[in-house]
Scaffold this motif. Structure first.
Motif, PDB file in Angstrom:
ATOM      1  N   THR A   1      -0.956  -3.472  -3.025  1.00  0.00           N
ATOM      2  CA  THR A   1      -0.467  -3.098  -1.697  1.00  0.00           C
ATOM      3  C   THR A   1       0.877  -2.387  -1.765  1.00  0.00           C
ATOM      4  N   ILE A   2       1.737  -2.804  -2.680  1.00  0.00           N
ATOM      5  CA  ILE A   2       3.025  -2.121  -2.830  1.00  0.00           C
ATOM      6  C   ILE A   2       2.807  -0.665  -3.233  1.00  0.00           C
ATOM      7  N   LEU A   3       1.895  -0.435  -4.180  1.00  0.00           N
ATOM      8  CA  LEU A   3       1.615   0.939  -4.619  1.00  0.00           C
ATOM      9  C   LEU A   3       1.039   1.767  -3.477  1.00  0.00           C
ATOM     10  N   TYR A   4       0.060   1.196  -2.765  1.00  0.00           N
ATOM     11  CA  TYR A   4      -0.569   1.933  -1.678  1.00  0.00           C
ATOM     12  C   TYR A   4       0.416   2.207  -0.544  1.00  0.00           C
ATOM     13  N   THR A   5       1.208   1.206  -0.197  1.00  0.00           N
ATOM     14  CA  THR A   5       2.155   1.364   0.909  1.00  0.00           C
ATOM     15  C   THR A   5       3.196   2.430   0.594  1.00  0.00           C
ATOM     16  N   SER A   6       3.607   2.509  -0.658  1.00  0.00           N
ATOM     17  CA  SER A   6       4.570   3.541  -1.037  1.00  0.00           C
ATOM     18  C   SER A   6       3.980   4.937  -0.838  1.00  0.00           C
ATOM     19  N   ILE A   7       2.669   5.082  -1.112  1.00  0.00           N
ATOM     20  CA  ILE A   7       2.001   6.361  -0.869  1.00  0.00           C
ATOM     21  C   ILE A   7       1.987   6.679   0.624  1.00  0.00           C
TER      22      ILE A   7
ATOM     23  N   ALA B   1      -4.213   7.713  -3.838  1.00  0.00           N
ATOM     24  CA  ALA B   1      -4.469   6.504  -3.055  1.00  0.00           C
ATOM     25  C   ALA B   1      -5.761   5.833  -3.489  1.00  0.00           C
ATOM     26  N   PHE B   2      -6.820   6.635  -3.650  1.00  0.00           N
ATOM     27  CA  PHE B   2      -8.084   6.067  -4.093  1.00  0.00           C
ATOM     28  C   PHE B   2      -7.958   5.464  -5.485  1.00  0.00           C
ATOM     29  N   SER B   3      -7.237   6.132  -6.379  1.00  0.00           N
ATOM     30  CA  SER B   3      -7.101   5.632  -7.744  1.00  0.00           C
ATOM     31  C   SER B   3      -6.394   4.287  -7.770  1.00  0.00           C
ATOM     32  N   VAL B   4      -5.367   4.125  -6.933  1.00  0.00           N
ATOM     33  CA  VAL B   4      -4.655   2.848  -6.871  1.00  0.00           C
ATOM     34  C   VAL B   4      -5.607   1.728  -6.471  1.00  0.00           C
ATOM     35  N   PHE B   5      -6.415   1.972  -5.434  1.00  0.00           N
ATOM     36  CA  PHE B   5      -7.335   0.943  -4.973  1.00  0.00           C
ATOM     37  C   PHE B   5      -8.395   0.627  -6.021  1.00  0.00           C
TER      38      PHE B   5
END
Length: 550
Positions: free
Chosen positions: A93-99, A366-370
């Motif tokens: 979530t931290i990675l996605y939220t930063s995006i 974003a997709f890669s992070v998930f």
């Protein structure tokens, strides 16, 4: 949990808004512009995802009365699996939220002239305040208005493009001539970036991981007043996702129709695909004061919803999984701690936004992070819900194997990107570009491509798998390894509470509901006839009695 009193309507809008966010507003039009409208096939992924989430995962989670979805991992396996799931969610979530913080700031930078990092910091600070004091109910209801603003922004751009081109027909004609209506590509090659199979299969696994097992999404339909409301919210959110996808795709086709002879990316007017949409908006709406700002408001609102619910979910799981089990605190103290945790995660997400600026295309990032983490997490939930013999050893080893394999592929794909012929966009032209006094056009010298360097087997094939299959591989590897290990370590001797499993009753509940409803409709007329006959009979008796008395 908003006192578990939310109705399905605001929750549905909130689910759609936060899931699409600014990545849809910026990334999807650029994707359709460069690679064609095959991205529309995600509509099928959304539909399958909603059915699986509503009919398989929701009944199990809802009857357990969970606050944190990771409580299920402790109930089904053990507390260590719960900690593993929570930590995975926090990192993800931290990675996605930063995006999501970075992407609307990019729109503000290009369309409104704001300095990029001033916008990033402003976005983060607003969201930190917003989710610290607003609560889940405020976040959900704000999502309703944010969704409306996002659709207005996307629809406004499309309407202006239709006026410029003199109707929708010319836009479709240009899209057809330019190969942008390439929806049905049934090539089974898993190395091809987007095909029917990669989008529908890979996209389904990706979105199920987001909707069915991600605290940011699950927390909101946990807060509905009933399981029926939660299901309605999920199905109605599908309509919202479809509308946003259609408008964003139409904007991409409109962008191609207008720039088919002068591609801003190839000509050097913009430097990255994610800047195409802000440039397009400023270009076609520059003579209409306020309208570019309306588009920015839509982009910004979509991002606010995603960031606020993510930080709210981070605070929730931290409280439920790391503080409440080990400390006895009053509700007032827990409230202050939650606010402090929200602020802390806001700062962390702001810091991580600096990394996003060098991660490439926002949509694929974003997709890669998930997919790197969401796939294995989906695998251990599916294993626990579907197979009563699954145990903690199988779940843990399955997760580790799935995570390691996907990290191997993901890191390799970053270091050795797929060969250019696998990811090349559809043809784009700069033949119609003209230099002007106020243009930032940069001449591009086209040279003959140098011979492609030799690539190893892993670089050519293993690292070139479509990014949409990352989640699929992660989930399947976790599921298969977990199944085998569970069987080998005495899983068949394990007794499991049936409330933790997806049962035949969960599968039949909807069929039984509609069967009962249909039967009630059939019985109603007969009962009505009997009631009418009984009423006539009573009337006749009354009349006879009356005559007798007289």
């Amino acid at each position: 949990m908003a006192e578990h009193n939310l109705s399905f309507l605001p929750v549905a809008f909130s689910l759609a808004t936060s899931c699409m966010s600014a990545l849809t507003v910026l990334g999807t039009p650029a994707e359709v512009y460069r690679f064609g409208s095959i991205f529309l096939l995600f509509a099928f992924s959304y539909a399958i995802m909603v059915v699986i989430s509503a009919e398989v995962f929701l009944p199990v989670f809802y009857r357990l009365g969970l606050t944190s979805v990771y409580e299920y991992l402790e109930l089904r396996y053990n507390k260590y699996m719960r900690i593993l799931g929570t930590m995975t969610f926090i990192i993800l979530t931290i990675l996605y939220t930063s995006i999501v913080i970075y992407s609307p700031s990019l729109a503000l930078n290009k369309a409104a002239g704001f300095r990029l990092w001033d916008s990033v910091i402003a976005t983060g600070l607003i969201c930190m305040f917003y989710c610290s004091v607003g609560g889940l109910k405020a976040v959900v209801w704000a999502g309703v208005f944010q969704y409306i603003l996002m659709i207005i922004g996307l629809g406004l751009v499309f309407a202006r493009a239709v006026i410029i081109k003199g109707g929708f027909g010319p836009i479709l004609h240009d899209a057809y001539q330019g190969g942008r209506l390439n929806i049905w590509d049934f090539n089974p090659n898993p190395l091809k970036r987007h095909t029917v199979w990669t989008v529908v299969i890979g996209g389904t696994f990706t979105w199920v991981g987001m909707y069915a097992t991600n605290q940011s999404q699950v927390q909101r339909y946990f807060a509905c007043r009933s399981q029926w409301d939660a299901k309605c919210a999920l199905y109605l959110s599908l309509v919202g996702l479809w509308i946003a996808l259609i408008f964003a795709s139409l904007d991409g086709l409109s962008m191609y129709s207008i720039y088919k002879d002068c591609d801003p990316l190839t000509s050097g007017i913009v430097s990255a695909p994610d800047q195409l949409m802000p440039y397009f908006v400023l270009d076609i709406l520059k003579d209409y004061p306020g309208l570019p700002g309306l588009f920015v408001a839509g982009t910004y609102s979509a991002s606010l919803s995603s960031v606020s619910i993510s930080i709210n979910a981070l605070a929730t799981v931290t409280l439920e999984d790391f503080i409440k089990p080990y400390f006895t605190l009053s509700e007032e103290k827990l409230s202050y701690i939650a606010m402090g945790i929200s602020l802390l995660f806001g700062i962390v997400c702001l810091s991580m936004a600096a990394l996003v600026s060098v991660m490439g295309a926002l949509l694929q990032a974003a997709f890669s992070v998930f997919e790197l983490i969401g796939g294995p997490l989906l695998g251990i939930y599916s294993l626990g819900i579907l197979f009563p013999f699954a145990n903690s050893k199988g779940a843990f080893l399955g997760f580790i194997c799935g995570f390691c394999v996907i990290m191997w592929i993901g890191i390799g794909a970053q270091k050795y990107p797929p060969a250019p012929h696998r990811t090349v966009p559809l043809p784009l032209s700069i033949a119609g570009c003209q230099r002007s006094n106020d243009s930032t056009f940069v001449s591009v010298i086209v040279t003959s491509p140098s011979p492609a360097p030799s690539r190893s087997y892993f670089q050519e094939y293993w690292y070139s798998v479509s990014y949409l299959y990352f989640s699929t591989l992660g989930a399947l590897i976790t599921f298969i390894v977990g199944t085998v290990v569970s069987l080998l370590t005495g899983g068949l001797n394990k007794e499991v509470d049936h409330r933790l499993l997806f049962t035949k009753k969960d599968f039949m509940v909807n069929i039984q509901y509609w069967k009962d409803k249909f039967s009630a409709k059939q019985v109603a007329p007969e009962q009505e006839d009997k009631t009418e006959k009984k009423s006539i009979s009573i009337t006749k008796t009354s009349v006879n009695e009356t005559h007798g008395i007289q």
